[in-house]
Design an enzyme around this catalytic site. Structure first.
Site, PDB file in Angstrom:
ATOM      1  N   GLU A   1       7.285  -0.051  19.924  1.00  0.00           N
ATOM      2  CA  GLU A   1       5.919   0.456  19.967  1.00  0.00           C
ATOM      3  C   GLU A   1       5.615   0.992  21.365  1.00  0.00           C
ATOM      4  OE1 GLU A   1       3.744  -2.930  18.493  1.00  0.00           O
ATOM      5  OE2 GLU A   1       4.996  -2.897  16.694  1.00  0.00           O
TER       6      GLU A   1
ATOM      7  N   GLU B   1       6.635  -4.387  13.052  1.00  0.00           N
ATOM      8  CA  GLU B   1       7.635  -5.210  13.761  1.00  0.00           C
ATOM      9  C   GLU B   1       8.821  -5.562  12.883  1.00  0.00           C
ATOM     10  OE1 GLU B   1       4.394  -5.572  14.144  1.00  0.00           O
ATOM     11  OE2 GLU B   1       4.111  -5.311  16.314  1.00  0.00           O
TER      12      GLU B   1
ATOM     13  N   ASP C   1       5.258 -13.171  20.749  1.00  0.00           N
ATOM     14  CA  ASP C   1       4.371 -13.694  19.691  1.00  0.00           C
ATOM     15  C   ASP C   1       4.553 -12.911  18.391  1.00  0.00           C
ATOM     16  OD1 ASP C   1       2.065 -15.235  21.597  1.00  0.00           O
ATOM     17  OD2 ASP C   1       3.153 -13.574  22.495  1.00  0.00           O
ATOM     18  N   PHE C   2       4.871 -11.634  18.515  1.00  0.00           N
ATOM     19  CA  PHE C   2       4.983 -10.795  17.310  1.00  0.00           C
ATOM     20  C   PHE C   2       6.325 -10.996  16.597  1.00  0.00           C
ATOM     21  CE2 PHE C   2       2.479  -7.569  20.098  1.00  0.00           C
ATOM     22  CZ  PHE C   2       1.396  -8.436  20.143  1.00  0.00           C
ATOM     23  N   ILE C   3       7.176 -11.815  17.182  1.00  0.00           N
ATOM     24  CA  ILE C   3       8.464 -12.065  16.529  1.00  0.00           C
ATOM     25  C   ILE C   3       8.224 -12.758  15.182  1.00  0.00           C
ATOM     26  CG2 ILE C   3       9.159 -14.383  17.358  1.00  0.00           C
ATOM     27  CD1 ILE C   3      11.493 -11.526  17.898  1.00  0.00           C
TER      28      ILE C   3
ATOM     29  N   HIS D   1      -0.819 -14.059  22.362  1.00  0.00           N
ATOM     30  CA  HIS D   1      -0.146 -13.166  23.321  1.00  0.00           C
ATOM     31  C   HIS D   1       0.409 -13.935  24.509  1.00  0.00           C
ATOM     32  CE1 HIS D   1      -2.188  -9.986  21.104  1.00  0.00           C
ATOM     33  NE2 HIS D   1      -1.523  -9.078  21.787  1.00  0.00           N
TER      34      HIS D   1
END
Ligand SMILES: Cc1ncc(C[n+]2csc(CCOP(=O)(O)OP(=O)(O)O)c2C)c(N)n1
Ligand SMILES: [Mg+2]
Length: 760
Positions: free
Chosen positions: A464, A495, A520-522, A564
């Site tokens: 991104e 993601e 965190d987005f994992i 985050h």
């Protein structure tokens, strides 16, 4: 439409319209195909044989599961049994229409896809040598006919052996029926995660285009899979405007009307036809069509046209084949609870194998007797395969780790893959060093990637906002100016697809460096990271290589709170098959990034946002640091502190403070968490007898617990005190500054723990 810099406020009254999506447009039949020369008699007979192979194979599995057929006395079948009886036309019609060297991805109901792919791959071999190599060790027939017969038998044997978990199976018994893959034949793997292969297929197709492989990817999915988030991400991924040449992927939805029991029409979706969804993704509806999936010729026609579109750079294509599974979802489901006999009867009345048999006789390709003979011959081959597979070798428990990690790298590629100078849009340049030869950590990231992109044109960077912006933290700013938008591009906010496409692309030869902005987005990617990227090598018998780097960042301390600021390295370190790297210094960052890119295994590369603006000495030009090699960052004698990433810097500060009190702390940075340099940690603790592990993550289940446990295991005899962990609290990271300060281990807390240990 290419990227448009000025997105102007145009509010003209208009309507969004969609072109019609054809349903069952095919009006031909076998006779017409033969007459037009689109199919030969042999093609038609091959279709029958391939469909018979699937039917007979699966009926035999059902018999074995029920104990009605025992290839050897006392035999008991174990493993999953999702049969595709009734759906053979869909698998065979489709696979026969792509090229023998094109790719497929498949599903938990994938025996049919696998049998068909291997069968058509064998048919596509141009030379006897290739067939001979395939049957090597089994037989050495002289003429083509016996050679092909032998190869077909070997294919069926190895497929059955995989179902039975045997060493001779295509995946050496590591995957079984639900995860069968057959890389030599372009079968990139079946997937027991519903929808799991969507992004793998999109990624493989993207790579096929980028590497000029000329291969189309046929992605089989079920109707149930289309309702999973990854379906949406993959459709959109493949349809992006920025891929000037359409991504050559055919999403083939095999709509057998049910998920496990949930019915597509009238229950779990709001539409009649899943092809309708193509209208949401690009101006041409992804060329979506609904096809009669009970008719192999209609399937052949539709997939042949889709393949043509893909080869002409007009992919992606979405096809929906209407079909039906005759049996239950698995053999433990009798299906009477959710569907009627009338419905079943209506579908069985148009059985695909009966249809092709009738057509072959009607158009004079085979006589009735010859059809019977084909059926008998195929049953015999399947019986042979069952007996052969039962007698095949059980994997040796000693080999349980075999295939987990590839032991290869792209270190020695010479100039073969070097980026040609004329492909560069600007002169690559190094960041200006200060007088001590120092640059920022984030510059070290960019330099490592730049050098590797120059060295190897298979390396691409996406994520991104990485293109013009260089990512949310500007770490890769400037790379687009050198390598252009084809090798440095923005990903949609998808993601799961970012990781999934990286997995698929890496399986066919690209070396993607993909970014997940915050660790965190994992969690958004956990199937793709944990079930696909991590496992596709081991499950597929150690045959796939997945040289993908997933760059991500840890933050904290900025008031960004729970979503985050986490330190989730333990989440990825826990899944076997991933390497995990977390460098603290600019020097380590560059050397480890280069190794990560060259490694033939998936690497989760964790950068720290607080480190991005730290300076350190970093040489221009090539150097690497081996993954799995830790470092004693500060020597000491009283106590060992193990810390990585940003916590290393705080730990070094604490060690400095304690030195003034006369306490000598040795600080060890493992740098790589998986594989962990246990030897360097153990050597230090054996020397000092005391150990502290410092973590930014919450205490419970943190990776430091694992390190602490290994220290206890390896250094028990030299330990003079219990191993301690300083970690965050077991709460989501809070926003308020005093709470966040309390949460992330401070220099003082680390120093206190070290002092206490040194005294104990
Ligand atoms: C992500 C995920 N959710 C649920 C399951 C359990 N499950 C296995 S197959 C299946 C049905 C899948 O339906 P569909 O995609 O239509 O494929 P079909 O079984 O009909 O071939 C379900 C719910 C799973 N394996 N993976
Ligand atoms: Mg289904």
């Amino acid at each position: 439409m290419p990227k448009n810099v000025d997105v102007l406020p145009l509010f003209e009254k208009s309507q969004i319209t969609f072109a019609p999506i054809p349903r069952f447009s095919y009006e031909g039949n076998l006779g017409a195909e033969l007459e037009a020369g689109r199919m030969s008699n042999t093609d038609a007979i091959n279709m029958l044989d391939a469909m018979l192979a699937i039917r007979s194979f699966e009926e035999t599995v059902a018999q074995m599961k029920a104990g009605k057929f025992k290839p050897t006395p006392g035999f008991k079948f174990i493993g999953a049994t999702h049969l595709s009886i009734g759906q053979e036309a869909s698998a065979v019609g489709a696979v026969s229409a792509i090229g023998p060297d094109d790719y497929i991805t498949s599903t938990h109901r994938g025996h049919g896809h696998s049998i068909a792919k291997g069968f058509y791959w064998l048919l596509g071999r141009q030379s006897d040598e290739e067939l001979r190599a395939f049957v090597e060790g089994y037989a050495d027939p002289s003429d083509y006919e016996s050679l092909f017969e032998c190869a077909l038998q070997v294919h069926l044997n190895r497929t059955m052996a995989e179902l039975m978990g045997k060493e001779e199976g295509y995946c050496h018994g590591r995957g079984g029926g639900m995860h069968i893959a057959d890389f030599h034949a372009g079968h990139l793997g079946a997937n027991a995660i519903v929808g799991g292969s969507y992004a793998i297929a999109a990624g493989a197709a993207m790579a096929s285009d980028m590497l000029d492989l000329g291969r189309v990817v046929l992605c089989f999915v079920g109707d149930g899979a289309t309702n999973n988030g990854i379906a949406h991400e993959a459709y959109n991924w493949a349809a992006q405007d920025q891929f000037e040449c359409g991504v050559p992927v055919i999403f083939l939805v095999e709509n057998n009307q049910y998920g496990m029991t949930g019915q597509q029409v009238g229950e779990v979706t709001g539409i009649q036809d899943l092809a309708q969804r193509g209208a949401g993704y690009n101006e041409v509806n992804m060329h979506a069509e609904v096809v009669n999936g009970m008719d192999p010729i209609a399937m052949y026609d539709a997939v042949a046209r889709a393949t043509e579109l893909c080869r002409n750079g007009q992919g992606p294509v979405l096809l929906e084949s209407k079909t039906y599974r005759y049996m239950g979802h698995s053999l433990s489901d009798d299906c009477t609870a959710y569907r009627s006999e009338t419905e079943e009867g209506a579908w069985k009345a148009i059985d695909p194998i009966d249809q092709i048999k009738r057509a072959l006789v009607e158009y004079g390709v085979l006589s009735d007797d010859e059809v019977v003979e084909h059926c008998r011959a195929m049953s015999k081959r399947i019986e042979n395969a069952s007996v052969w597979a039962v007698d095949a070798t059980d994997p040796d428990p000693k080999d349980i780790y075999r295939g987990l990690f590839a032991d290869s790298t792209s270190d020695d590629i010479g100039d073969e893959w070097a980026t040609p100078e004329d492909a560069l849009l600007a002169e690559p340049s190094y960041t200006r060093r200060d007088r001590q030869g120092r640059i920022l950590y984030r510059h070290a990231v960019a330099e490592a990637i730049m050098e590797e992109m120059l060295r190897d044109r298979r390396v691409v960077l996406y994520g991104e906002d990485v293109a013009d912006y260089g990512g949310a933290f500007g770490a890769t700013r400037g790379l687009i100016d050198v390598f252009g938008r084809k090798r440095v591009f923005n990903a949609p906010i998808s993601e799961a697809a970012i990781v999934g496409t990286a997995a698929g692309a890496s399986m066919v030869g690209l070396r993607p460096v993909a970014e997940i902005m915050y660790i965190d987005f994992i969690f958004m990617t956990m199937d793709q990271t944990g079930n696909q990227l991590a496992k596709n090598r081991y499950m597929f018998g150690g045959k796939a290589k997945l040289p993908a780097v997933i760059r991500t960042t840890i933050g904290g301390g900025k008031g960004y709170a729970g979503q985050h600021s986490q330190s989730l390295e333990a989440v990825v370190a826990q899944v076997p098959g991933l390497k995990v790297v977390a460098p603290a210094t600019p020097y380590d960052c560059k050397g480890l990034m280069k190794s990560a890119i060259r490694d033939d295994n998936p690497v989760i590369f964790i950068e720290h946002q607080h480190c991005y603006t730290d300076k350190g000495e970093v040489p221009e030009g090539d150097y690497t640091i081996p993954l799995g090699e830790g470092k004693v960052v500060r020597e000491g004698t009283d106590v060992t502190a193990v810390a990585y990433s940003y916590m290393l810097l705080r730990t070094l500060e604490a060690a400095e403070a304690l030195a003034e009190e006369g306490i000598s702390v040795e600080v060890v940075d493992p740098r790589t968490l998986v594989p962990l340099d246990e030897a360097i940690i153990a050597a230090s603790v054996n020397k000092t007898g005391r150990a502290l592990v410092v973590q930014q993550a919450p205490y419970t289940g943190c990776y430091g617990e694992h390190i602490a446990h290994r220290i206890v295991d390896l250094c028990w005899d030299s330990l003079k005190a219990p191993v301690k962990i300083v970690a965050a609290h077991d709460v989501p990271p809070p926003m308020a500054a005093p709470l966040e300060e309390e949460n992330i281990p401070s220099v003082e807390k680390i120093a206190d723990a070290l002092r206490e240990l040194a005294k104990g």
